[in-house]
Design a protein around this motif. Structure first.
Motif, mmCIF file in Angstrom:
data_model
loop_
_atom_site.group_PDB
_atom_site.id
_atom_site.type_symbol
_atom_site.label_atom_id
_atom_site.label_comp_id
_atom_site.label_asym_id
_atom_site.label_seq_id
_atom_site.Cartn_x
_atom_site.Cartn_y
_atom_site.Cartn_z
ATOM 1 N N THR A 39 -16.558 -29.219 19.094
ATOM 2 C CA THR A 39 -16.950 -30.622 18.973
ATOM 3 C C THR A 39 -17.821 -30.835 17.738
ATOM 4 O O THR A 39 -18.368 -29.884 17.171
ATOM 5 C CB THR A 39 -17.736 -31.076 20.220
ATOM 6 O OG1 THR A 39 -18.988 -30.390 20.247
ATOM 7 C CG2 THR A 39 -16.956 -30.813 21.508
ATOM 8 N N GLU A 40 -17.958 -32.092 17.372
ATOM 9 C CA GLU A 40 -18.851 -32.433 16.257
ATOM 10 C C GLU A 40 -20.284 -32.033 16.598
ATOM 11 O O GLU A 40 -21.014 -31.537 15.749
ATOM 12 C CB GLU A 40 -18.772 -33.926 15.954
ATOM 13 C CG GLU A 40 -19.618 -34.323 14.761
ATOM 14 C CD GLU A 40 -19.458 -35.785 14.390
ATOM 15 O OE1 GLU A 40 -19.866 -36.140 13.273
ATOM 16 O OE2 GLU A 40 -18.941 -36.573 15.208
ATOM 17 N N MET A 41 -20.679 -32.229 17.855
ATOM 18 C CA MET A 41 -22.026 -31.848 18.257
ATOM 19 C C MET A 41 -22.257 -30.348 18.069
ATOM 20 O O MET A 41 -23.321 -29.937 17.615
ATOM 21 C CB MET A 41 -22.299 -32.217 19.721
ATOM 22 C CG MET A 41 -23.734 -31.917 20.136
ATOM 23 S SD MET A 41 -24.071 -32.279 21.853
ATOM 24 C CE MET A 41 -23.507 -30.771 22.615
ATOM 25 N N LEU A 72 -16.190 -28.746 7.318
ATOM 26 C CA LEU A 72 -15.804 -27.474 7.929
ATOM 27 C C LEU A 72 -16.807 -27.124 9.012
ATOM 28 O O LEU A 72 -18.009 -27.356 8.856
ATOM 29 C CB LEU A 72 -15.819 -26.350 6.887
ATOM 30 C CG LEU A 72 -14.852 -26.438 5.731
ATOM 31 C CD1 LEU A 72 -15.069 -25.253 4.793
ATOM 32 C CD2 LEU A 72 -13.429 -26.452 6.232
ATOM 33 N N VAL A 73 -16.323 -26.533 10.091
ATOM 34 C CA VAL A 73 -17.225 -26.016 11.117
ATOM 35 C C VAL A 73 -17.887 -24.769 10.552
ATOM 36 O O VAL A 73 -17.259 -23.942 9.890
ATOM 37 C CB VAL A 73 -16.450 -25.712 12.424
ATOM 38 C CG1 VAL A 73 -17.304 -24.940 13.412
ATOM 39 C CG2 VAL A 73 -15.947 -27.009 13.035
ATOM 40 N N ASN A 74 -19.170 -24.642 10.798
ATOM 41 C CA ASN A 74 -19.963 -23.516 10.323
ATOM 42 C C ASN A 74 -19.317 -22.208 10.785
ATOM 43 O O ASN A 74 -19.061 -22.012 11.974
ATOM 44 C CB ASN A 74 -21.378 -23.661 10.903
ATOM 45 C CG ASN A 74 -22.348 -22.666 10.362
ATOM 46 O OD1 ASN A 74 -22.114 -21.476 10.397
ATOM 47 N ND2 ASN A 74 -23.477 -23.168 9.885
ATOM 48 N N VAL A 110 -12.008 -23.810 10.362
ATOM 49 C CA VAL A 110 -12.074 -24.436 11.682
ATOM 50 C C VAL A 110 -12.635 -25.836 11.484
ATOM 51 O O VAL A 110 -13.598 -26.029 10.737
ATOM 52 C CB VAL A 110 -12.970 -23.623 12.644
ATOM 53 C CG1 VAL A 110 -13.167 -24.357 13.966
ATOM 54 C CG2 VAL A 110 -12.368 -22.239 12.883
ATOM 55 N N PHE A 111 -12.026 -26.805 12.169
ATOM 56 C CA PHE A 111 -12.452 -28.195 12.096
ATOM 57 C C PHE A 111 -12.804 -28.690 13.495
ATOM 58 O O PHE A 111 -12.330 -28.142 14.502
ATOM 59 C CB PHE A 111 -11.334 -29.082 11.522
ATOM 60 C CG PHE A 111 -10.916 -28.698 10.143
ATOM 61 C CD1 PHE A 111 -11.714 -29.011 9.047
ATOM 62 C CD2 PHE A 111 -9.724 -28.015 9.928
ATOM 63 C CE1 PHE A 111 -11.326 -28.658 7.760
ATOM 64 C CE2 PHE A 111 -9.331 -27.660 8.646
ATOM 65 C CZ PHE A 111 -10.136 -27.978 7.561
ATOM 66 N N LEU A 116 -10.122 -23.072 20.204
ATOM 67 C CA LEU A 116 -10.100 -21.660 19.835
ATOM 68 C C LEU A 116 -9.912 -20.765 21.057
ATOM 69 O O LEU A 116 -10.305 -21.116 22.169
ATOM 70 C CB LEU A 116 -11.394 -21.277 19.117
ATOM 71 C CG LEU A 116 -11.727 -22.094 17.864
ATOM 72 C CD1 LEU A 116 -12.976 -21.546 17.195
ATOM 73 C CD2 LEU A 116 -10.562 -22.137 16.889
ATOM 74 N N ARG A 117 -9.308 -19.625 20.820
ATOM 75 C CA ARG A 117 -9.159 -18.572 21.819
ATOM 76 C C ARG A 117 -9.404 -17.233 21.146
ATOM 77 O O ARG A 117 -9.439 -17.160 19.901
ATOM 78 C CB ARG A 117 -7.777 -18.622 22.477
ATOM 79 C CG ARG A 117 -6.631 -18.335 21.519
ATOM 80 C CD ARG A 117 -5.281 -18.435 22.242
ATOM 81 N NE ARG A 117 -4.188 -18.196 21.318
ATOM 82 C CZ ARG A 117 -3.740 -17.004 20.953
ATOM 83 N NH1 ARG A 117 -4.290 -15.905 21.449
ATOM 84 N NH2 ARG A 117 -2.733 -16.888 20.098
ATOM 85 N N ALA A 118 -9.559 -16.185 21.958
ATOM 86 C CA ALA A 118 -9.913 -14.877 21.403
ATOM 87 C C ALA A 118 -8.981 -13.788 21.919
ATOM 88 O O ALA A 118 -8.479 -13.853 23.045
ATOM 89 C CB ALA A 118 -11.352 -14.531 21.763
ATOM 90 N N GLU A 119 -8.783 -12.799 21.074
ATOM 91 C CA GLU A 119 -8.073 -11.570 21.428
ATOM 92 C C GLU A 119 -8.895 -10.392 20.926
ATOM 93 O O GLU A 119 -9.569 -10.502 19.897
ATOM 94 C CB GLU A 119 -6.696 -11.506 20.758
ATOM 95 C CG GLU A 119 -5.743 -12.580 21.174
ATOM 96 C CD GLU A 119 -4.414 -12.488 20.441
ATOM 97 O OE1 GLU A 119 -3.510 -13.247 20.818
ATOM 98 O OE2 GLU A 119 -4.274 -11.689 19.483
ATOM 99 N N THR A 120 -8.814 -9.291 21.628
ATOM 100 C CA THR A 120 -9.535 -8.079 21.229
ATOM 101 C C THR A 120 -8.595 -6.891 21.290
ATOM 102 O O THR A 120 -7.832 -6.749 22.251
ATOM 103 C CB THR A 120 -10.719 -7.807 22.172
ATOM 104 O OG1 THR A 120 -11.662 -8.874 22.047
ATOM 105 C CG2 THR A 120 -11.420 -6.497 21.838
#
Length: 168
Positions: A39-41, A72-74, A110-111, A116-120
Motif C-alpha cells: 500500500t501507499e501507507m 518506487l516502493v522502498n 515494486v509499486f 508480492l509472494r515469496a519462495e525459498t
C-alpha cells in the motif's frame, strides 16, 4: 530439486513451529503461503521512519519525471516484507537468528498495488562447530509480484535449532 509446500508443524507441547535443522533439505523449494499487497501507507511510513528522504519514494510529482512515472516502493521495505513472509513455514520458533545477507538484488521495481509472494530454496547446511544443538543453513529467498516477475533475491545464512531430544 525437491519442491515442497510446508505447513506449520506442531511441537511436542502443541505450539506451532517452522523447520528444525534436520528437516531442512538442501535443494528443497518452499513456496510460502502468505502474500501481501503493498500500500501507499507501507511505502510512505517505512520510508519516513527510516529517514530516507529520496523523492523517488515520496514525491509523486518528482516521480512523474522519472522513467517509471510513479514512486518506487522502498527496496528495503520489499526486502523486509519478503523476509517476513518466509517465517511461518521455515523458521517460526526454530530460528536462532540471522548470520548474514549477501547478493541482495532488486531486478524489477515494486509499486504501490503490487501483490508480492515469496519462495525459498534451501541451498546448504552444516552442523555448528561450537554447539551441537544447532546448525547453519544457507537460503536463497525470492520475491515475486502478481505477474511472476522477480522483484528481489537474496542469499542468507541463519542459525537453526536442531530437533530437541525426544521430539518425534
Amino acid at each position: 530439486m525437491t519442491e515442497c509446500r510446508t505447513a506449520q508443524r506442531e511441537r511436542g507441547d502443541g505450539a506451532m513451529r517452522g523447520l528444525y535443522f534436520e528437516e531442512m533439505e538442501p535443494g528443497a523449494i518452499v513456496r510460502h503461503v502468505l502474500t501481501r499487497t503493498v500500500t501507499e501507507m507501507d511505502n510512505v511510513l517505512f520510508t519516513s521512519i527510516t529517514m530516507n528522504v529520496a523523492p523517488i519514494h515520496l514525491d509523486v510529482e518528482y516521480a512523474k519525471t522519472l522513467p517509471y512515472g510513479r514512486p518506487l516502493v522502498n527496496s528495503l521495505f520489499t526486502m523486509g516484507l519478503i523476509g517476513g513472509m518466509i517465517v511461518p513455514e521455515l523458521v517460526f520458533r526454530t530460528s536462532l537468528g540471522n548470520l548474514g545477507y549477501e547478493e541482495v538484488k532488486f531486478p524489477n521495481p515494486v509499486f504501490v498495488g503490487d501483490t508480492l509472494r515469496a519462495e525459498t530454496t534451501i541451498l546448504d547446511k552444516r552442523l555448528s562447530r561450537s554447539d551441537s544443538s544447532r546448525g547453519i543453513v544457507w537460503f536463497e529467498h525470492r520475491g515475486l509480484n502478481q505477474r511472476d516477475e522477480l522483484v528481489m533475491t537474496c542469499r542468507r545464512a541463519g542459525m537453526a535449532m536442531r530437533r530437541p531430544a525426544g521430539e518425534g
